[in-house]
Write a protein that holds these residues in place. Structure first.
Motif, short mmCIF file in Angstrom:
data_model
loop_
_atom_site.label_atom_id
_atom_site.label_comp_id
_atom_site.label_asym_id
_atom_site.label_seq_id
_atom_site.Cartn_x
_atom_site.Cartn_y
_atom_site.Cartn_z
N ALA A 291 0.83 -1.20 0.00
CA ALA A 291 0.00 0.00 0.00
C ALA A 291 0.87 1.25 0.00
O ALA A 291 0.56 2.24 -0.68
N GLU A 292 1.95 1.22 0.75
CA GLU A 292 2.85 2.37 0.82
C GLU A 292 3.53 2.60 -0.54
O GLU A 292 3.64 3.73 -1.01
N VAL A 293 3.96 1.52 -1.17
CA VAL A 293 4.59 1.62 -2.49
C VAL A 293 3.57 2.12 -3.51
O VAL A 293 3.87 2.98 -4.34
N GLU A 294 2.36 1.59 -3.43
CA GLU A 294 1.32 1.99 -4.39
C GLU A 294 1.02 3.49 -4.28
O GLU A 294 0.85 4.17 -5.30
N ALA A 295 0.97 4.01 -3.06
CA ALA A 295 0.72 5.45 -2.87
C ALA A 295 1.87 6.27 -3.44
O ALA A 295 1.64 7.33 -4.06
N ALA A 296 3.08 5.81 -3.26
CA ALA A 296 4.25 6.52 -3.79
C ALA A 296 4.23 6.52 -5.31
O ALA A 296 4.50 7.54 -5.96
N VAL A 297 3.90 5.38 -5.89
CA VAL A 297 3.84 5.28 -7.35
C VAL A 297 2.76 6.20 -7.91
O VAL A 297 2.96 6.87 -8.93
N SER A 298 1.62 6.24 -7.24
CA SER A 298 0.54 7.13 -7.69
C SER A 298 1.00 8.58 -7.71
O SER A 298 0.68 9.34 -8.65
#
Length: 348
Positions: A291-298
């Motif tokens: 989830a943390e990686v996904e938010a950063a990618v977004s």
């Protein structure tokens, strides 16, 4: 040709040549005394690897000679002046240099794994790993001096490879320096990946062309093919670290962000107001959540930084393929173009 067909064509071409390269490497880097040193020297060579760089060398020779691929013995290959050269020795010298750089990189980064097996300094020890790398470095020049090419061409090929090794060290030094700096420009990053990664692709192409007796214009164009393909490969590798699942990557997605590695993506994001340092709070890859990686990618997608890197990789790949116009129109040239495309997809 769609990406799946291109990938299949490239992997088939590489697999066919990889078998021949591996046979040559067994002969070129034999076991001898002291046994521990040579086991360590051969360790990564035996662990695998696609053999893309030596494949580029062999395809360059086939394209220049305008012959049907895989129809002529690479150890007695027709140069442009009608003599025969051992183009396989040139190809294996490139792969040997690649293994040398990987051994020393793993020591510097204190990495545990390489090609799915323990790194050389983990399997043996740091002292033996350093010696193994140094042995490979020397062996590469020994191999390149044994191609039977015209003396002036052989000398130029050795000079090119020596310069390439110096540039790889310069690129590695810049990479280390960037970790200590508060600001790195995108142009500086592009210079670093050219030196650290792309120059060996350039050498793979240019060395074969030089030994074949190609003119300076052709050699330079093929060198630029390798440089642009290599830079595109590294940039797309940075993209894939963020956009491909951890399962597919074989490592934690977003690991570059967690480890605070500067990439063209993060440098672009910084220039567009993104606080890159705070994108991921986790201190290491073992604790970061998807989830943390996904938010950063977004956030990086919103800033246009991922798209910017993808477009740069595509631009460099197009440039690389244009440099192949100096070659005759044949199957080997087509395969070299496919390899440039493959380097920015690699099955993902």
């Amino acid at each position: 040709m769609n990406s799946e067909a291109t990938e299949e064509r490239v992997l088939e071409a590489v697999a066919e040549r990889r078998e021949l390269v591996n046979e040559a490497l067994d002969d070129d880097v034999p076991m001898k005394s002291p046994e521990r040193l040579y086991k360590a020297t051969r360790y990564l060579l035996k662990a695998g690897g696609k053999r893309l760089r030596p494949t580029v060398s062999l395809l360059i020779a086939e394209a220049l000679a305008d012959v049907e691929p895989l129809t002529i013995d690479y150890h007695a290959f027709p140069a442009l002046d009608g003599t025969e050269i051992d183009v396989m020795s040139a190809a294996t010298s490139i792969e040997v240099i690649q293994s040398f750089t990987l051994i020393h990189d793993d020591i510097m980064d204190d990495d545990d794994l390489r090609r799915g097996v323990p790194a050389v300094h983990r399997e043996y020890d740091t002292e033996t790993a350093i010696l193994a790398g140094d042995t490979l470095y020397a062996k590469a020049f020994e191999l390149l001096s044994e191609t039977g090419a015209a003396p002036e061409n052989g000398l130029e090929a050795v000079r090119r490879l020596a310069t390439t090794c110096t540039q790889i060290c310069e690129g590695q030094a810049l990479d280390v320096e960037f970790e200590r700096r508060t600001e790195v420009l995108p142009e500086e990053y592009l210079e670093m990946i050219e030196l650290k990664t792309a120059v060996l692709y350039g050498a793979a192409a240019a060395t074969a062309a030089t030994l074949m007796g190609a003119d300076d214009r052709t050699v330079e164009a093929l060198y630029r093919y390798g440089i642009d393909s290599g830079r595109a490969f590294q940039i797309q590798d940075d993209v894939l670290d963020l956009t491909v699942s951890s399962e597919t990557l074989g490592k934690q997605r977003g690991s570059d962000l967690v480890e605070n590695k500067e990439t063209l993506i993060t440098l672009h994001a910084r220039q567009h107001g993104v606080d890159v340092d705070d994108l991921v709070a986790a201190a290491d890859v073992e604790t970061v959540s998807e989830a943390e990686v996904e938010a950063a990618v977004s956030r990086l997608e919103e800033s246009g930084s991922i798209a910017y890197a993808e477009e740069k990789a595509e631009e460099l790949t197009a440039n690389a393929k244009r440099h192949l116009d100096v070659l005759p129109d044949n199957e080997a040239r087509d395969l070299l173009g496919d390899i440039a495309d493959y380097l920015i997809t690699r099955g993902y």
